[in-house]
Design a protein around this motif. Sequence first.
Motif, PDB file in Angstrom:
ATOM      1  N   GLN A  41       0.818  -1.209   0.000  1.00 15.35           N
ATOM      2  CA  GLN A  41       0.000   0.000   0.000  1.00 15.35           C
ATOM      3  C   GLN A  41       0.850   1.257   0.000  1.00 15.35           C
ATOM      4  OE1 GLN A  41      -2.518  -0.500   3.406  1.00 15.35           O
ATOM      5  NE2 GLN A  41      -3.972  -1.793   2.303  1.00 15.35           N
ATOM      6  N   VAL A  42       1.911   1.281   0.804  1.00 16.54           N
ATOM      7  CA  VAL A  42       2.755   2.480   0.845  1.00 16.54           C
ATOM      8  C   VAL A  42       3.661   2.581  -0.371  1.00 16.54           C
ATOM      9  CG1 VAL A  42       2.732   2.666   3.352  1.00 16.54           C
ATOM     10  CG2 VAL A  42       4.606   1.450   2.243  1.00 16.54           C
ATOM     11  N   SER A  43       3.841   1.479  -1.100  1.00 11.40           N
ATOM     12  CA  SER A  43       4.754   1.512  -2.244  1.00 11.40           C
ATOM     13  C   SER A  43       4.168   2.250  -3.444  1.00 11.40           C
ATOM     14  CB  SER A  43       5.164   0.088  -2.649  1.00 11.40           C
ATOM     15  OG  SER A  43       4.079  -0.593  -3.220  1.00 11.40           O
ATOM     16  N   TYR A  44       2.908   2.626  -3.389  1.00 12.22           N
ATOM     17  CA  TYR A  44       2.322   3.376  -4.497  1.00 12.22           C
ATOM     18  C   TYR A  44       2.641   4.860  -4.424  1.00 12.22           C
ATOM     19  CZ  TYR A  44      -0.157  -0.833  -5.711  1.00 12.22           C
ATOM     20  OH  TYR A  44      -0.447  -2.114  -6.091  1.00 12.22           O
ATOM     21  N   VAL A  45       3.183   5.301  -3.314  1.00 16.36           N
ATOM     22  CA  VAL A  45       3.555   6.700  -3.142  1.00 16.36           C
ATOM     23  C   VAL A  45       5.054   6.743  -2.895  1.00 16.36           C
ATOM     24  CG1 VAL A  45       3.222   8.755  -1.724  1.00 16.36           C
ATOM     25  CG2 VAL A  45       1.326   7.159  -2.065  1.00 16.36           C
ATOM     26  N   LYS A  46       5.737   7.667  -3.559  1.00 16.08           N
ATOM     27  CA  LYS A  46       7.178   7.782  -3.307  1.00 16.08           C
ATOM     28  C   LYS A  46       7.357   8.447  -1.952  1.00 16.08           C
ATOM     29  CE  LYS A  46      11.515   9.340  -5.044  1.00 16.08           C
ATOM     30  NZ  LYS A  46      12.409   8.723  -5.909  1.00 16.08           N
ATOM     31  N   ALA A  47       7.883   7.695  -1.010  1.00 12.55           N
ATOM     32  CA  ALA A  47       8.058   8.190   0.350  1.00 12.55           C
ATOM     33  C   ALA A  47       9.135   7.378   1.029  1.00 12.55           C
ATOM     34  CB  ALA A  47       6.753   8.074   1.125  1.00 12.55           C
ATOM     35  N   THR A  48       9.677   7.921   2.095  1.00 15.11           N
ATOM     36  CA  THR A  48      10.623   7.190   2.911  1.00 15.11           C
ATOM     37  C   THR A  48       9.845   6.422   3.964  1.00 15.11           C
ATOM     38  OG1 THR A  48      12.302   8.878   2.575  1.00 15.11           O
ATOM     39  CG2 THR A  48      12.612   7.401   4.450  1.00 15.11           C
ATOM     40  N   THR A  49      10.125   5.136   4.057  1.00 17.86           N
ATOM     41  CA  THR A  49       9.422   4.280   5.002  1.00 17.86           C
ATOM     42  C   THR A  49      10.448   3.608   5.905  1.00 17.86           C
ATOM     43  OG1 THR A  49       7.712   3.864   3.358  1.00 17.86           O
ATOM     44  CG2 THR A  49       7.801   2.354   5.227  1.00 17.86           C
ATOM     45  N   CYS A  50      10.175   3.604   7.190  1.00 13.45           N
ATOM     46  CA  CYS A  50      11.042   2.937   8.162  1.00 13.45           C
ATOM     47  C   CYS A  50      10.310   1.710   8.687  1.00 13.45           C
ATOM     48  CB  CYS A  50      11.379   3.870   9.316  1.00 13.45           C
ATOM     49  SG  CYS A  50      12.248   5.356   8.810  1.00 13.45           S
ATOM     50  N   ILE A  51      11.036   0.610   8.820  1.00 16.63           N
ATOM     51  CA  ILE A  51      10.430  -0.647   9.236  1.00 16.63           C
ATOM     52  C   ILE A  51      11.254  -1.273  10.348  1.00 16.63           C
ATOM     53  CG2 ILE A  51       9.812  -2.987   8.486  1.00 16.63           C
ATOM     54  CD1 ILE A  51       9.577  -1.843   5.666  1.00 16.63           C
TER      55      ILE A  51
ATOM     56  N   ILE B  80       7.342   2.042  11.214  1.00 18.71           N
ATOM     57  CA  ILE B  80       7.634   2.951  12.325  1.00 18.71           C
ATOM     58  C   ILE B  80       8.060   4.300  11.768  1.00 18.71           C
ATOM     59  CG2 ILE B  80       8.227   1.141  13.985  1.00 18.71           C
ATOM     60  CD1 ILE B  80      11.181   1.564  13.259  1.00 18.71           C
ATOM     61  N   ASN B  81       8.139   5.300  12.630  1.00 17.85           N
ATOM     62  CA  ASN B  81       8.607   6.611  12.165  1.00 17.85           C
ATOM     63  C   ASN B  81      10.130   6.693  12.317  1.00 17.85           C
ATOM     64  OD1 ASN B  81       9.316   7.591  14.804  1.00 17.85           O
ATOM     65  ND2 ASN B  81       7.172   8.103  15.169  1.00 17.85           N
ATOM     66  N   ARG B  82      10.712   7.719  11.748  1.00 13.42           N
ATOM     67  CA  ARG B  82      12.169   7.870  11.727  1.00 13.42           C
ATOM     68  C   ARG B  82      12.766   8.016  13.134  1.00 13.42           C
ATOM     69  NH1 ARG B  82      15.650   8.727   7.703  1.00 13.42           N
ATOM     70  NH2 ARG B  82      14.037   9.275   6.232  1.00 13.42           N
ATOM     71  N   THR B  83      12.073   8.698  14.022  1.00 16.45           N
ATOM     72  CA  THR B  83      12.580   8.870  15.392  1.00 16.45           C
ATOM     73  C   THR B  83      12.704   7.525  16.097  1.00 16.45           C
ATOM     74  OG1 THR B  83      11.598  11.066  15.517  1.00 16.45           O
ATOM     75  CG2 THR B  83      12.162  10.016  17.606  1.00 16.45           C
ATOM     76  N   ILE B  84      11.675   6.692  15.989  1.00 15.67           N
ATOM     77  CA  ILE B  84      11.721   5.359  16.607  1.00 15.67           C
ATOM     78  C   ILE B  84      12.791   4.518  15.926  1.00 15.67           C
ATOM     79  CG2 ILE B  84      10.429   3.211  16.922  1.00 15.67           C
ATOM     80  CD1 ILE B  84       7.933   4.969  17.390  1.00 15.67           C
ATOM     81  N   ARG B  85      12.904   4.622  14.606  1.00 17.48           N
ATOM     82  CA  ARG B  85      13.937   3.879  13.884  1.00 17.48           C
ATOM     83  C   ARG B  85      15.323   4.243  14.411  1.00 17.48           C
ATOM     84  NH1 ARG B  85      18.633   4.568  11.675  1.00 17.48           N
ATOM     85  NH2 ARG B  85      19.142   3.256   9.944  1.00 17.48           N
ATOM     86  N   ASN B  86      15.566   5.520  14.603  1.00 14.68           N
ATOM     87  CA  ASN B  86      16.874   5.970  15.099  1.00 14.68           C
ATOM     88  C   ASN B  86      17.131   5.471  16.514  1.00 14.68           C
ATOM     89  OD1 ASN B  86      17.261   7.253  12.664  1.00 14.68           O
ATOM     90  ND2 ASN B  86      16.726   9.281  13.430  1.00 14.68           N
TER      91      ASN B  86
ATOM     92  N   PHE C  12      13.831   2.695   3.666  1.00 11.39           N
ATOM     93  CA  PHE C  12      13.910   2.592   2.212  1.00 11.39           C
ATOM     94  C   PHE C  12      12.982   3.594   1.560  1.00 11.39           C
ATOM     95  CE2 PHE C  12      10.022   0.375   0.866  1.00 11.39           C
ATOM     96  CZ  PHE C  12       9.529  -0.074   2.070  1.00 11.39           C
ATOM     97  N   GLU C  13      13.368   3.959   0.349  1.00 10.87           N
ATOM     98  CA  GLU C  13      12.542   4.840  -0.474  1.00 10.87           C
ATOM     99  C   GLU C  13      11.608   3.953  -1.271  1.00 10.87           C
ATOM    100  OE1 GLU C  13      12.406   8.225  -0.935  1.00 10.87           O
ATOM    101  OE2 GLU C  13      13.839   8.508   0.680  1.00 10.87           O
ATOM    102  N   THR C  14      10.326   4.120  -1.059  1.00 14.10           N
ATOM    103  CA  THR C  14       9.383   3.301  -1.807  1.00 14.10           C
ATOM    104  C   THR C  14       9.186   3.869  -3.199  1.00 14.10           C
ATOM    105  OG1 THR C  14       7.519   4.551  -0.923  1.00 14.10           O
ATOM    106  CG2 THR C  14       8.131   2.541   0.236  1.00 14.10           C
ATOM    107  N   GLN C  15       9.049   2.987  -4.124  1.00 15.96           N
ATOM    108  CA  GLN C  15       8.730   3.339  -5.501  1.00 15.96           C
ATOM    109  C   GLN C  15       7.747   2.293  -6.005  1.00 15.96           C
ATOM    110  OE1 GLN C  15      12.424   3.454  -7.596  1.00 15.96           O
ATOM    111  NE2 GLN C  15      13.210   5.161  -6.425  1.00 15.96           N
ATOM    112  N   LEU C  16       6.996   2.612  -6.985  1.00 18.00           N
ATOM    113  CA  LEU C  16       5.982   1.716  -7.499  1.00 18.00           C
ATOM    114  C   LEU C  16       6.558   0.323  -7.747  1.00 18.00           C
ATOM    115  CD1 LEU C  16       3.066   1.464  -8.385  1.00 18.00           C
ATOM    116  CD2 LEU C  16       3.769   2.127 -10.677  1.00 18.00           C
TER     117      LEU C  16
END
Length: 108
Positions: free
Chosen positions: A6-16, A70-76, A47-51
Amino acid sequence: MKELKQVSYVKATTCILYGSDEALTLYHESLNALLESDCMDFDVVTFETQLGKKPEFIIDIFEIEGYRIINRTIRNRLHDNLCKKVKKQIIEPRQQKWLEEQEDRNFL
């Protein structure tokens, strides 16, 4: 993986956060529960999501039993915590051994 698609349809930074059931259960209990535990059965990736692009996970270390976005703060915070836990397991025993060797040399 449904959520990741679902998030891969929008170019965004995702933290897991991904890892064992133990790690994810501790995280679900609270972030501090995981941070304060001895559990190291997890990793965090950004990672940077791309289609159509899927993240690459490191699966050689332990069995992945789930993940959380997760968000970037929690990832860090989790990345820093994992580094400290690894240091405690690897570096500190080496330093202790070196100190003991130095003491042995002083008594010779």
